[in-house]
Design an enzyme around this catalytic site. Structure first.
Site, short mmCIF file in Angstrom:
data_model
loop_
_atom_site.label_atom_id
_atom_site.label_comp_id
_atom_site.label_asym_id
_atom_site.label_seq_id
_atom_site.Cartn_x
_atom_site.Cartn_y
_atom_site.Cartn_z
CE LYS A 11 -24.45 7.45 17.01
NZ LYS A 11 -23.03 7.81 17.18
CE1 TYR A 51 -21.51 3.01 19.27
CE2 TYR A 51 -22.77 4.22 20.93
CZ TYR A 51 -22.42 4.01 19.60
OH TYR A 51 -22.98 4.79 18.62
CB THR A 93 -16.29 8.23 13.19
OG1 THR A 93 -16.33 6.89 12.70
CG2 THR A 93 -16.74 8.26 14.64
CG ASN A 114 -21.48 10.41 15.13
OD1 ASN A 114 -22.46 9.96 15.72
ND2 ASN A 114 -20.39 9.71 14.97
CG HIS A 117 -24.77 2.74 15.14
ND1 HIS A 117 -23.44 2.50 15.42
CD2 HIS A 117 -25.30 1.55 14.74
CE1 HIS A 117 -23.18 1.20 15.22
NE2 HIS A 117 -24.29 0.61 14.81
CD GLU A 128 -24.08 -2.73 15.40
OE1 GLU A 128 -23.02 -2.32 15.90
OE2 GLU A 128 -24.61 -2.20 14.40
N1 UDP Z 1 -17.29 8.67 19.64
C1 UDP Z 1 -17.05 9.77 20.45
N2 UDP Z 1 -15.77 10.25 20.53
C2 UDP Z 1 -14.73 9.70 19.85
C3 UDP Z 1 -14.97 8.56 19.03
C4 UDP Z 1 -16.27 8.08 18.96
O1 UDP Z 1 -17.97 10.30 21.08
O2 UDP Z 1 -13.59 10.19 19.96
C5 UDP Z 1 -18.65 8.16 19.52
C6 UDP Z 1 -19.27 8.59 18.19
O3 UDP Z 1 -20.59 9.02 18.43
C7 UDP Z 1 -19.21 7.34 17.36
C8 UDP Z 1 -19.41 6.25 18.43
O4 UDP Z 1 -18.67 6.73 19.54
O5 UDP Z 1 -20.23 7.30 16.38
C9 UDP Z 1 -18.93 4.87 18.02
O6 UDP Z 1 -17.59 4.93 17.62
P1 UDP Z 1 -17.06 4.08 16.39
O7 UDP Z 1 -15.56 4.17 16.42
O8 UDP Z 1 -17.68 2.72 16.39
O9 UDP Z 1 -17.55 4.96 15.12
P2 UDP Z 1 -18.76 4.72 14.09
O10 UDP Z 1 -18.81 3.25 13.79
O11 UDP Z 1 -20.02 5.22 14.76
O12 UDP Z 1 -18.40 5.55 12.89
MG MG Z 2 -18.75 1.58 14.99
#
Ligand code: UDP
Ligand code: MG
Length: 152
Positions: A11, A51, A93, A114, A117, A128
């Protein structure tokens, strides 16, 4: 055990912090096979698809902005049960909850930034990968020391 492919994105937060090499190295050191690698600028359209499940979240606008701040690096990885294994290496996450030793656990304290991805399921990975790579941008090849790699 299924031989699968999955998508990782480095990212913008990690690109800005010059962590591209570190993150690629994590997968290489583990012995995971890289079958595709490219830098690209995410567009609003691409983020809306990628997303889609978060479109109604209050943080979506900020997330979008952060995902477009710099180009990202897309990595296609291949191996047995690779979707699950890469999620394990990636960590939770929320980096504050991610275990030490995971990428998010070691390199971040921010949920927005974080670091990486990683596809969450096999279905997500298939979708994806099609979104980020054309068929001829992913490669089939054998590594040396094949005996060392249970993935081959
Ligand atoms: N995210 C965020 N705030 C939140 C939850 C998610 O900014 O409260 C962002 C975070 O960068 C995360 C991305 O949205 O990696 C996608 O969310 P997902 O639930 O799909 O988590 P991931 O699959 O990336 O662990
Ligand atoms: Mg995800």
């Amino acid at each position: 055990m299924n031989r699968e492919r999955t998508l990782v994105l480095v990212k913008p937060g990690a690109v800005q912090r010059e962590l591209i090499g570190e993150i690629i190295t994590r997968f290489e050191r583990k012995g995971i096979k890289i079958v595709g690698l490219k830098m690209l600028q995410m567009t609003e359209e691409l983020i809306n698809e990628h997303y889609a499940h978060l479109r109604d979240q209050p943080f979506f606008t900020d997330l979008k902005r952060s995902m477009m701040a710099t180009p990202v690096v897309a990595i296609a990885l291949e191996g047995y049960d690779i979707v699950k294994r890469v999620r394990t290496l990636t960590g939770a996450t929320n980096p504050r909850e991610a275990a030490p030793g995971t990428i998010r656990g070691d390199y971040s304290v921010s949920i927005r930034n974080n670091v990486v991805h990683a596809s969450g399921t096999i279905e997500e990975a298939l979708d994806e990968l099609q979104r980020f790579f054309t068929e001829d941008e992913m490669f089939t090849y054998r590594r040396l020391n094949v005996m060392d790699y249970a993935d081959e």
